[in-house]
Design a protein around this motif. Structure first.
Motif, PDB file in Angstrom:
ATOM      1  N   LYS A 104     -21.286 -25.626 -26.625  1.00 30.27           N
ATOM      2  CA  LYS A 104     -21.598 -26.461 -27.785  1.00 30.27           C
ATOM      3  C   LYS A 104     -21.561 -27.947 -27.411  1.00 30.27           C
ATOM      4  O   LYS A 104     -22.358 -28.747 -27.910  1.00 30.27           O
ATOM      5  N   ILE A 105     -20.635 -28.300 -26.516  1.00 32.89           N
ATOM      6  CA  ILE A 105     -20.526 -29.698 -26.085  1.00 32.89           C
ATOM      7  C   ILE A 105     -21.704 -30.078 -25.193  1.00 32.89           C
ATOM      8  O   ILE A 105     -22.133 -31.234 -25.177  1.00 32.89           O
ATOM      9  N   GLY A 106     -22.230 -29.099 -24.443  1.00 30.26           N
ATOM     10  CA  GLY A 106     -23.392 -29.380 -23.600  1.00 30.26           C
ATOM     11  C   GLY A 106     -23.235 -29.064 -22.129  1.00 30.26           C
ATOM     12  O   GLY A 106     -24.091 -29.420 -21.316  1.00 30.26           O
ATOM     13  N   PHE A 107     -22.141 -28.377 -21.760  1.00 33.77           N
ATOM     14  CA  PHE A 107     -21.954 -27.959 -20.369  1.00 33.77           C
ATOM     15  C   PHE A 107     -22.790 -26.710 -20.079  1.00 33.77           C
ATOM     16  O   PHE A 107     -22.737 -25.751 -20.859  1.00 33.77           O
ATOM     17  N   PRO A 108     -23.536 -26.664 -18.991  1.00 34.94           N
ATOM     18  CA  PRO A 108     -24.131 -25.400 -18.557  1.00 34.94           C
ATOM     19  C   PRO A 108     -23.016 -24.458 -18.072  1.00 34.94           C
ATOM     20  O   PRO A 108     -22.159 -24.860 -17.285  1.00 34.94           O
ATOM     21  N   VAL A 109     -22.995 -23.236 -18.582  1.00 34.58           N
ATOM     22  CA  VAL A 109     -21.961 -22.251 -18.239  1.00 34.58           C
ATOM     23  C   VAL A 109     -22.648 -21.019 -17.660  1.00 34.58           C
ATOM     24  O   VAL A 109     -23.591 -20.490 -18.256  1.00 34.58           O
ATOM     25  N   TYR A 110     -22.145 -20.544 -16.515  1.00 29.46           N
ATOM     26  CA  TYR A 110     -22.775 -19.436 -15.809  1.00 29.46           C
ATOM     27  C   TYR A 110     -21.826 -18.244 -15.683  1.00 29.46           C
ATOM     28  O   TYR A 110     -20.652 -18.412 -15.346  1.00 29.46           O
ATOM     29  N   PHE A 111     -22.374 -17.062 -15.938  1.00 27.75           N
ATOM     30  CA  PHE A 111     -21.600 -15.819 -15.893  1.00 27.75           C
ATOM     31  C   PHE A 111     -22.559 -14.668 -15.600  1.00 27.75           C
ATOM     32  O   PHE A 111     -23.691 -14.655 -16.091  1.00 27.75           O
ATOM     33  N   GLN A 112     -22.102 -13.708 -14.771  1.00 24.28           N
ATOM     34  CA  GLN A 112     -22.875 -12.484 -14.552  1.00 24.28           C
ATOM     35  C   GLN A 112     -21.910 -11.301 -14.493  1.00 24.28           C
ATOM     36  O   GLN A 112     -20.888 -11.365 -13.800  1.00 24.28           O
ATOM     37  N   GLU A 113     -22.241 -10.246 -15.203  1.00 26.55           N
ATOM     38  CA  GLU A 113     -21.388  -9.067 -15.285  1.00 26.55           C
ATOM     39  C   GLU A 113     -21.148  -8.475 -13.891  1.00 26.55           C
ATOM     40  O   GLU A 113     -22.072  -8.269 -13.118  1.00 26.55           O
ATOM     41  N   GLY A 114     -19.853  -8.214 -13.596  1.00 28.30           N
ATOM     42  CA  GLY A 114     -19.479  -7.568 -12.347  1.00 28.30           C
ATOM     43  C   GLY A 114     -19.269  -8.512 -11.182  1.00 28.30           C
ATOM     44  O   GLY A 114     -18.790  -8.095 -10.120  1.00 28.30           O
ATOM     45  N   LEU A 115     -19.590  -9.793 -11.375  1.00 26.99           N
ATOM     46  CA  LEU A 115     -19.517 -10.751 -10.274  1.00 26.99           C
ATOM     47  C   LEU A 115     -18.468 -11.834 -10.541  1.00 26.99           C
ATOM     48  O   LEU A 115     -17.953 -11.965 -11.648  1.00 26.99           O
ATOM     49  N   GLU A 116     -18.169 -12.605  -9.510  1.00 25.52           N
ATOM     50  CA  GLU A 116     -17.171 -13.659  -9.605  1.00 25.52           C
ATOM     51  C   GLU A 116     -17.846 -15.022  -9.683  1.00 25.52           C
ATOM     52  O   GLU A 116     -19.015 -15.175  -9.298  1.00 25.52           O
TER      53      GLU A 116
END
Length: 300
Positions: A104-116
């Protein structure tokens, strides 16, 4: 400005030990406050000087753990009940940060299932290197040393350790691109990955440099069938990014200071609200432009 690649777990654990007990109206807020406070400190460091921050998160499920059940198990077994409760509170605040507040603040956030987060940071580091863009990985995780390139550096603010390609090679005696092989041979105690028997970091480096005599037992252990099998398994666990990593797109942050301050009000982050001007300057990037103008003026 440099791209700043941040593992949210690393900052959250630092916040846990520094201000993890903070609450506002009986709601735990220490991780939220500590995250922002420490992130700005990192970004203001003269070796970073950038607010172009990308946030990377771990998945709770793990491909590596399915392949190697011992992976990171020691960490869980050694925790007391009190530590477990504190970590649960930390994770709830991390989830709130990554799923809602930061985006919401504007940071790009990255996530993928099963990975670090390491896998995604490594992918981003490769991508930025291909694009010849400067970046710094902010972490204490030695596995990410393998991601150092002519464009990507590694920074551990807690220990005040900073590596670029030259300083790493000078200290370790081999290039960062060989670091994953060192860890695959010697194992990684922090991740509970066993190496080839009788081989530690120093021995692995000697072997890769050709300085380990064939008559040594460690050399025989490495080239044995069981040693080769261990090496093959460990490469899948240690080399970054994991082969299952999906491509990501590197996006510039689009910060919304007004949204940031609303969250600060909601969670009682009063010390931040008292410094609105400084935080606005940080989020908008005007702070870094001012510094650059000052540097140019002094250089004339």
């Amino acid at each position: 400005m440099k791209w700043v690649l941040v593992d949210i777990s690393w900052l959250a654990y630092r916040a846990l030990h520094a201000v993890g007990e903070l609450e506002h109206e009986d709601i735990p807020t220490g991780i939220i406050f500590g995250f922002f406070h420490q992130l700005r400190q990192v970004c203001l460091d003269n070796r970073v000087r950038s607010n172009r921050v990308l946030i990377f998160c771990d998945s709770r499920s793990s491909i590596r753990q399915r392949e190697y059940p011992e992976y990171k198990q020691k960490r869980k077994e050694k925790r007391t009940d009190e530590e477990v409760q504190r970590i649960k509170s930390m994770r709830r605040q991390m989830d709130l940060l990554s799923s809602r507040i930061l985006q919401k603040i504007g940071f790009p956030v990255y996530f993928q299932e099963g990975l670090e987060s390491d896998d995604l940071i490594a992918f981003a580091a490769q991508l930025l290197t291909e694009q010849k863009r400067e970046a710094v990985i902010v972490t204490s995780d030695g596995d990410l040393l393998q991601c150092i390139t002519p464009y990507v550096n590694w920074f551990d603010p807690q220990r005040n350790r900073y590596y670029d390609e030259d300083s790493f090679s000078a200290e370790k005696g081999l290039p960062p691109s060989k670091w994953s092989e060192v860890k695959a041979l010697g194992g990684c105690s922090s991740d509970c990955v066993k190496g080839v028997p009788g081989v530690g970091e120093g021995t692995a480096i000697k072997y890769l440099l050709g300085d380990l005599p064939p008559r040594y037992k460690a050399h025989e252990s490495i080239i044995s069938p069981s040693g080769r099998k261990t090496l093959k398994r460990n490469r899948r666990l240690i080399v970054l990014p994991h082969e299952a990593t999906e491509p990501i797109v590197v996006r510039k942050p689009r910060f919304r200071p007004s949204v940031f301050f609303k969250y600060c009000e909601r969670y009682g982050l009063l010390s931040i609200l008292r410094e609105k001007k400084a935080w606005t300057s940080f989020l908008t990037g005007s702070l870094f432009k001012t510094r650059m103008r000052g540097l140019r003026a002094r250089s004339r």
